[in-house]
Design a protein around this motif. Structure first.
Motif, PDB file in Angstrom:
ATOM      1  N   THR A 118       0.851  -1.188   0.000  1.00 54.32           N
ATOM      2  CA  THR A 118       0.000   0.000   0.000  1.00 54.32           C
ATOM      3  C   THR A 118       0.882   1.232   0.000  1.00 54.32           C
ATOM      4  OG1 THR A 118      -1.772  -1.130   1.178  1.00 54.32           O
ATOM      5  CG2 THR A 118      -1.763   1.282   1.289  1.00 54.32           C
ATOM      6  N   SER A 128       0.845   4.908   0.566  1.00 47.83           N
ATOM      7  CA  SER A 128       0.043   5.992   1.141  1.00 47.83           C
ATOM      8  C   SER A 128       0.852   6.717   2.207  1.00 47.83           C
ATOM      9  CB  SER A 128      -1.241   5.437   1.762  1.00 47.83           C
ATOM     10  OG  SER A 128      -1.915   6.448   2.491  1.00 47.83           O
ATOM     11  N   ARG A 183      -0.282   9.073   4.145  1.00 47.20           N
ATOM     12  CA  ARG A 183      -1.110   9.228   5.347  1.00 47.20           C
ATOM     13  C   ARG A 183      -1.313   7.922   6.105  1.00 47.20           C
ATOM     14  NH1 ARG A 183      -5.876  12.628   2.723  1.00 47.20           N
ATOM     15  NH2 ARG A 183      -5.273  11.281   1.021  1.00 47.20           N
ATOM     16  N   ALA A 184      -1.529   6.827   5.393  1.00 45.70           N
ATOM     17  CA  ALA A 184      -1.679   5.538   6.085  1.00 45.70           C
ATOM     18  C   ALA A 184      -0.354   5.135   6.731  1.00 45.70           C
ATOM     19  CB  ALA A 184      -2.166   4.460   5.133  1.00 45.70           C
ATOM     20  N   GLY A 233       0.011   6.790   9.957  1.00 45.55           N
ATOM     21  CA  GLY A 233      -1.004   6.466  10.950  1.00 45.55           C
ATOM     22  C   GLY A 233      -2.172   7.429  10.999  1.00 45.55           C
ATOM     23  N   TYR A 268      -4.734   7.479   8.903  1.00 43.08           N
ATOM     24  CA  TYR A 268      -5.909   6.618   8.734  1.00 43.08           C
ATOM     25  C   TYR A 268      -5.444   5.223   8.372  1.00 43.08           C
ATOM     26  CZ  TYR A 268      -5.467   7.785   3.726  1.00 43.08           C
ATOM     27  OH  TYR A 268      -5.007   7.990   2.453  1.00 43.08           O
ATOM     28  N   SER A 269      -6.373   4.278   8.436  1.00 40.79           N
ATOM     29  CA  SER A 269      -5.997   2.888   8.173  1.00 40.79           C
ATOM     30  C   SER A 269      -6.103   2.582   6.678  1.00 40.79           C
ATOM     31  CB  SER A 269      -6.880   1.935   8.976  1.00 40.79           C
ATOM     32  OG  SER A 269      -8.223   2.082   8.601  1.00 40.79           O
ATOM     33  N   ASP A 270      -5.316   1.626   6.276  1.00 42.15           N
ATOM     34  CA  ASP A 270      -5.309   1.134   4.900  1.00 42.15           C
ATOM     35  C   ASP A 270      -6.604   0.367   4.659  1.00 42.15           C
ATOM     36  OD1 ASP A 270      -4.723  -0.092   2.453  1.00 42.15           O
ATOM     37  OD2 ASP A 270      -3.374  -1.558   3.362  1.00 42.15           O
ATOM     38  N   ARG A 271      -7.363   0.781   3.654  1.00 46.51           N
ATOM     39  CA  ARG A 271      -8.604   0.080   3.329  1.00 46.51           C
ATOM     40  C   ARG A 271      -8.498  -0.718   2.040  1.00 46.51           C
ATOM     41  NH1 ARG A 271     -12.376   4.550   2.907  1.00 46.51           N
ATOM     42  NH2 ARG A 271     -13.798   2.989   2.115  1.00 46.51           N
ATOM     43  N   PRO A 327      -6.191  -4.630   2.365  1.00 43.35           N
ATOM     44  CA  PRO A 327      -6.889  -5.852   2.783  1.00 43.35           C
ATOM     45  C   PRO A 327      -7.808  -6.429   1.699  1.00 43.35           C
ATOM     46  CG  PRO A 327      -6.875  -4.260   4.570  1.00 43.35           C
ATOM     47  CD  PRO A 327      -6.349  -3.547   3.355  1.00 43.35           C
ATOM     48  N   VAL A 362       2.534  -1.358   4.291  1.00 47.93           N
ATOM     49  CA  VAL A 362       2.166   0.042   4.085  1.00 47.93           C
ATOM     50  C   VAL A 362       3.425   0.898   4.107  1.00 47.93           C
ATOM     51  CG1 VAL A 362       0.782   1.978   4.926  1.00 47.93           C
ATOM     52  CG2 VAL A 362      -0.079  -0.368   5.172  1.00 47.93           C
TER      53      VAL A 362
END
Length: 177
Positions: free
Chosen positions: A22, A24, A26-27, A30, A32-35, A38, A56
């Motif tokens: 992933t 990102s 921002r992910a 921390g 936001y969470s990786d969506r 998964p 990530v």
């Protein structure tokens, strides 16, 4: 699951080894969470792959480092999610081009076309690419869970054959790729 000592090769009955990365900022920080990651893990497992990740990392050079490490570890497939848009920080296609030896443009084109055909006009904005780095197939997917689901829908019927070809397998008897 990772083979001991980074040995290449699928587990018994496996379609192969896959890694999800992933991209990102921002992910990775921390925020936001990786969506998306998964979704890709679940999709690859449903195809029969042994899957690691999602790993990530911030976009840019950390993605390239993760891709080079995956190639060195002998993964058959690496799916990335994120970093394919138009913002100045979206660099995943550029760093992926620096890792792959040969592009496989039909995969990325099919993923964009699938999104467009299913009513997602912003699918045209994804700049993701696909290509081979040695025998590892790398595919960039959008960061959204919906874009990841679309990617899995496109990849499911072709990924096992692509992995077989990358391993040196032949084309299907009776025509086709």
């Amino acid at each position: 699951m990772t083979e001991p000592d980074g040995a290449a090769g699928p587990g018994a009955g496996s379609a192969g080894r896959a890694l999800v990365v992933t991209a990102s900022n921002r992910a990775a920080a921390g925020v936001y969470s990786d969506r998306g990651g998964p979704v890709l893990v679940d999709g690859l497992r449903a195809m029969g792959f042994d899957v690691d990740g999602p790993q990530v990392v911030p976009d840019g050079e950390p993605v390239a480092e993760a891709l080079r490490a995956a190639v060195a570890a002998g993964y058959d497939v690496v799916l990335t999610t994120g970093g394919t848009g138009l913002t100045p920080g979206d660099l995943t296609p550029e760093v992926t081009r620096g890792v792959v030896d040969r592009e496989v443009p039909g995969i990325a084109e099919a993923i964009r076309a699938y999104g467009l055909a299913h009513g997602v006009p912003t699918a045209a904005l994804s700049r993701g690419i696909a290509g081979l780095a040695g025998r590892t197939l790398v595919v960039n997917l959008p960061g959204s869970p919906g874009g990841c689901k679309d990617g899995i829908a496109v990849l499911a019927p072709v990924l096992p054959h692509a992995v077989s070809q990358a391993r040196g397998g032949d084309h299907r008897p009776g025509g086709g790729v």
